[in-house]
Design an enzyme around this catalytic site. Structure first.
Site, PDB file in Angstrom:
ATOM      1  N   SER A  51       5.012  26.574  32.921  1.00  0.00           N
ATOM      2  CA  SER A  51       3.985  27.592  32.698  1.00  0.00           C
ATOM      3  C   SER A  51       3.740  28.355  33.994  1.00  0.00           C
ATOM      4  O   SER A  51       4.158  27.931  35.077  1.00  0.00           O
ATOM      5  CB  SER A  51       2.679  26.941  32.233  1.00  0.00           C
ATOM      6  OG  SER A  51       2.118  26.186  33.305  1.00  0.00           O
ATOM      7  N   ASP A  83       7.488  29.264  30.329  1.00  0.00           N
ATOM      8  CA  ASP A  83       6.668  29.040  29.135  1.00  0.00           C
ATOM      9  C   ASP A  83       5.483  30.009  29.138  1.00  0.00           C
ATOM     10  O   ASP A  83       4.729  30.078  30.111  1.00  0.00           O
ATOM     11  CB  ASP A  83       6.177  27.592  29.140  1.00  0.00           C
ATOM     12  CG  ASP A  83       5.561  27.164  27.825  1.00  0.00           C
ATOM     13  OD1 ASP A  83       5.872  27.782  26.790  1.00  0.00           O
ATOM     14  OD2 ASP A  83       4.771  26.197  27.831  1.00  0.00           O
ATOM     15  N   ASP A 105       5.170  35.946  25.942  1.00  0.00           N
ATOM     16  CA  ASP A 105       4.121  35.790  24.934  1.00  0.00           C
ATOM     17  C   ASP A 105       3.334  37.086  24.832  1.00  0.00           C
ATOM     18  O   ASP A 105       2.389  37.320  25.581  1.00  0.00           O
ATOM     19  CB  ASP A 105       3.205  34.619  25.310  1.00  0.00           C
ATOM     20  CG  ASP A 105       2.097  34.397  24.293  1.00  0.00           C
ATOM     21  OD1 ASP A 105       2.027  35.162  23.303  1.00  0.00           O
ATOM     22  OD2 ASP A 105       1.303  33.448  24.491  1.00  0.00           O
ATOM     23  N   GLU A 135       7.000  35.413  20.668  1.00  0.00           N
ATOM     24  CA  GLU A 135       5.932  34.754  19.910  1.00  0.00           C
ATOM     25  C   GLU A 135       5.262  35.730  18.962  1.00  0.00           C
ATOM     26  O   GLU A 135       5.008  36.889  19.308  1.00  0.00           O
ATOM     27  CB  GLU A 135       4.879  34.141  20.841  1.00  0.00           C
ATOM     28  CG  GLU A 135       3.773  33.429  20.058  1.00  0.00           C
ATOM     29  CD  GLU A 135       2.820  32.612  20.919  1.00  0.00           C
ATOM     30  OE1 GLU A 135       1.633  32.552  20.553  1.00  0.00           O
ATOM     31  OE2 GLU A 135       3.243  32.052  21.943  1.00  0.00           O
ATOM     32  N   ASN A 233       3.692  18.789  26.183  1.00  0.00           N
ATOM     33  CA  ASN A 233       3.211  18.762  27.560  1.00  0.00           C
ATOM     34  C   ASN A 233       2.030  17.811  27.704  1.00  0.00           C
ATOM     35  O   ASN A 233       2.078  16.847  28.464  1.00  0.00           O
ATOM     36  CB  ASN A 233       2.811  20.170  28.024  1.00  0.00           C
ATOM     37  CG  ASN A 233       2.339  20.201  29.471  1.00  0.00           C
ATOM     38  OD1 ASN A 233       2.756  19.377  30.287  1.00  0.00           O
ATOM     39  ND2 ASN A 233       1.468  21.138  29.810  1.00  0.00           N
ATOM     40  N   THR A 234       0.972  18.053  26.944  1.00  0.00           N
ATOM     41  CA  THR A 234      -0.276  17.299  27.121  1.00  0.00           C
ATOM     42  C   THR A 234      -0.072  15.799  26.940  1.00  0.00           C
ATOM     43  O   THR A 234      -0.669  14.996  27.660  1.00  0.00           O
ATOM     44  CB  THR A 234      -1.347  17.804  26.135  1.00  0.00           C
ATOM     45  OG1 THR A 234      -1.472  19.217  26.277  1.00  0.00           O
ATOM     46  CG2 THR A 234      -2.688  17.156  26.398  1.00  0.00           C
TER      47      THR A 234
END
Length: 285
Positions: A51, A83, A105, A135, A233-234
């Protein structure tokens, strides 16, 4: 010469084989090691997601070097992927630095502006052999400082997804189907009918963002419907942090970071291995 590959090296095979390849976000050395070690053990292609927040934290030179080192050590097809890139400029910076894939995005823009900006990035990226993810719709939850209320997340429209692909020629498309970034607070509902319709209409990979904390059976159903790239990810962050807390709770005198980062890395290896098995990409490298 870079050892990193574009997502086009393995996502078309995933679509044909009806399995998914995981994007696991890389936030530091331990994340890179954990993701690589798990993929090596299971012989799976992988995507390092980075990110803009992680890029600021690690620095772009360190980020590319970590990915290159992982590709060299593992011999696996590894894509280094921006990302949720927010602009043409950020995407170009990553391509120049050695990223093999980028996401733009543009979901918060109008459809027309999203198409225009995505097309600009695709034109340059494809000339450099770099894959591009776009996206459509709004995915709930929080990604760095970009936040969307889950309830107001706008689902993607299949006919619009087909039109978007035809106008931009992206290599993968993230569509809003009910998932959210981060861990879930309520019941997860994935609109597999949307995935199925879009996957049947366009020849590229459908991307499922917000893969952390989604029950395995729902992920399996999404893959069966046609999702071929799934982002996590989380779940790694939670597992790694829990391992660190456990070490420090047992011994408050620990100060050597290797003593708590090693268990954190091992916890993340377990998460990534479980996801690779679930996604069906084991043995596909």
């Amino acid at each position: 010469m870079s050892l990193l590959v574009s997502m086009n090296e393995f996502l078309p095979q995933a679509k044909a084989g009806k399995y998914a390849v995981g994007q696991f976000n890389m936030n530091n050395l331990e994340f890179a090691q954990a993701i690589t070690e798990a993929a090596m053990e299971l012989k799976s292609p992988i995507i390092f997601g980075v990110s803009e927040g992680a890029l600021k934290y690690m620095g772009i030179e360190y980020t590319v070097a970590l990915a290159e080192a992982s590709a060299k050590k593992s011999g696996l097809p590894i894509a280094l992927h921006l990302d949720h890139g927010s602009s043409f400029e950020v995407a170009m910076k990553c391509i120049r630095a050695g990223f093999s894939s980028v996401m733009f995005d543009g979901s918060h823009y109008s459809y027309e502006e999203n198409v225009r900006l995505t097309k600009e990035i695709v034109k340059v990226a494809h000339a450099m052999g770099v894959s591009v993810e776009g996206e459509l719709g709004t995915i709930g939850g929080t990604e760095d400082d970009i936040s969307h209320d889950e309830a107001s997340a706008q689902l993607a429209k299949p006919e619009e997804a087909l039109r978007f692909y035809e106008e931009t020629k992206v290599d993968a498309l993230a569509i809003a189907v009910g998932t959210a970034h981060g861990m879930y607070k309520g019941e997860v509902k994935i609109h597999n009918d949307i995935i199925e319709k879009v996957a049947a209409a366009i020849p590229i990979s459908i991307v499922l963002h917000g893969g952390s904390g989604v029950p395995d059976e729902l992920i399996a159903q999404a893959i069966a419907a046609g999702a071929t790239k799934i982002n996590v990810n989380t779940e790694n962050q939670v597992a790694g942090t829990a391992a660190i807390r456990e070490v420090l709770a047992k011994d408050s005198k620990v100060y050597d970071p290797r003593k708590y980062l090693t268990p954190a890395r091992n916890a993340m290896i377990d998460v990534v291995k479980s996801k690779i098995k679930l996604f069906g990409s084991a043995g596909k490298a």
